[in-house]
Design a protein around this motif. Structure first.
Motif, mmCIF file in Angstrom:
data_model
loop_
_atom_site.group_PDB
_atom_site.id
_atom_site.type_symbol
_atom_site.label_atom_id
_atom_site.label_comp_id
_atom_site.label_asym_id
_atom_site.label_seq_id
_atom_site.Cartn_x
_atom_site.Cartn_y
_atom_site.Cartn_z
ATOM 1 N N LYS A 174 0.817 -1.211 0.000
ATOM 2 C CA LYS A 174 0.000 0.000 0.000
ATOM 3 C C LYS A 174 0.854 1.266 0.000
ATOM 4 O O LYS A 174 0.344 2.355 -0.259
ATOM 5 N N SER A 206 -1.929 3.754 -0.768
ATOM 6 C CA SER A 206 -2.419 4.728 0.213
ATOM 7 C C SER A 206 -2.635 6.092 -0.433
ATOM 8 O O SER A 206 -1.788 6.594 -1.174
ATOM 9 N N ASN A 244 -5.609 -0.768 -2.554
ATOM 10 C CA ASN A 244 -5.181 0.452 -3.227
ATOM 11 C C ASN A 244 -3.862 0.938 -2.632
ATOM 12 O O ASN A 244 -3.497 0.571 -1.513
ATOM 13 N N GLU A 300 -4.947 6.729 -2.665
ATOM 14 C CA GLU A 300 -5.649 6.565 -3.938
ATOM 15 C C GLU A 300 -7.015 5.918 -3.698
ATOM 16 O O GLU A 300 -7.247 5.301 -2.656
ATOM 17 N N PRO A 301 -7.945 6.034 -4.650
ATOM 18 C CA PRO A 301 -9.276 5.443 -4.466
ATOM 19 C C PRO A 301 -9.211 3.922 -4.340
ATOM 20 O O PRO A 301 -8.369 3.266 -4.957
ATOM 21 N N PRO A 308 -4.287 -1.540 -8.652
ATOM 22 C CA PRO A 308 -3.013 -1.106 -9.236
ATOM 23 C C PRO A 308 -2.172 -2.287 -9.704
ATOM 24 O O PRO A 308 -2.043 -3.292 -8.986
ATOM 25 N N ASP A 345 -9.204 -2.364 -11.847
ATOM 26 C CA ASP A 345 -8.776 -1.093 -11.254
ATOM 27 C C ASP A 345 -7.777 -1.270 -10.115
ATOM 28 O O ASP A 345 -7.291 -0.280 -9.562
#
Length: 210
Positions: A54, A141, A139, A143-144, A153, A151
């Protein structure tokens, strides 16, 4: 390893998740509203991997998620009677319940306050898996949080031991409810608004006698 629930089936996904967690691995998985990162909540090395993935360890506590009511039995036995009634009324569902934790279970998830524990029980294709999960959103840290596997990452997908593609989810985070004082005073509070509206939450607690 990548498992698609649509292609490979829910049973294969559950088996892969249980094996990954038992081996000390880290998985990306579909929760009810968002994709999460998961591992054994008693495995410090796996939890540290999640924090690195993260990009930051912000010191915040994480919830322990269950995919089977049977897996929660021991935890429920340690709760007060009113809290057990509230948990029964709200779970499974799109809520995270912060409960009193006098037995200090799962201290790695609790972080600085080991006598408070966030717990979840969700429905969905992974239901029936018996492993409790340390879980946080999949996600980086800041970020959505992703609502679809696409989606998540790419650097996270590449670094985990297992990715479970469960399609597109609702995109709503859980409602976080503090029940730590519920047995003593009947008081509760919403710590984060989310997928379960406050009116529905109040009705469920009234039905439970709160």
């Amino acid at each position: 390893m990548l498992v698609s629930i649509e292609r490979d089936g829910a049973e294969a996904a559950r088996a892969a998740l249980e094996e990954c967690v038992a081996r000390g691995g880290v998985a990306v998985f579909p929760a009810d509203g968002l994709y999460g990162l998961a591992c054994d909540p008693l495995n410090a090395a796996a939890i540290e991997r999640i924090h690195r993935l993260k990009g930051r360890d912000d010191g915040k506590p994480s919830a322990v998620m269950y995919l089977s009511p049977l897996a929660m039995r021991e935890l429920l036995a340690g709760l007060g009677p009113r809290t057990r009634e509230a948990v029964g009324a709200l779970l499974p569902g799109p809520v995270t319940l912060v409960v009193a934790n006098p037995e200090r279970r799962y201290p790695l998830a609790c972080r600085e306050d080991p006598e408070r524990l966030g717990v979840r029980l969700i429905e969905g294709p992974l239901c029936g898996a018996m492993c409790p999960l340390f879980q946080t959103s999949a996600n980086v840290s800041g970020e959505p949080a992703p609502a679809s596997f696409a989606d998540v990452p790419p650097q996270i997908v590449e670094a985990v031991d297992l990715g479970i593609d469960g399609g597109v989810l609702t995109g709503s985070p859980s409602t976080v409810v503090d029940l730590t004082a519920y047995d003593e005073s009947g008081e509760w509070s919403i710590l984060r608004e989310g997928a379960l509206p406050s009116d529905d939450l109040q009705r469920a607690l009234r039905r439970a006698g709160g």
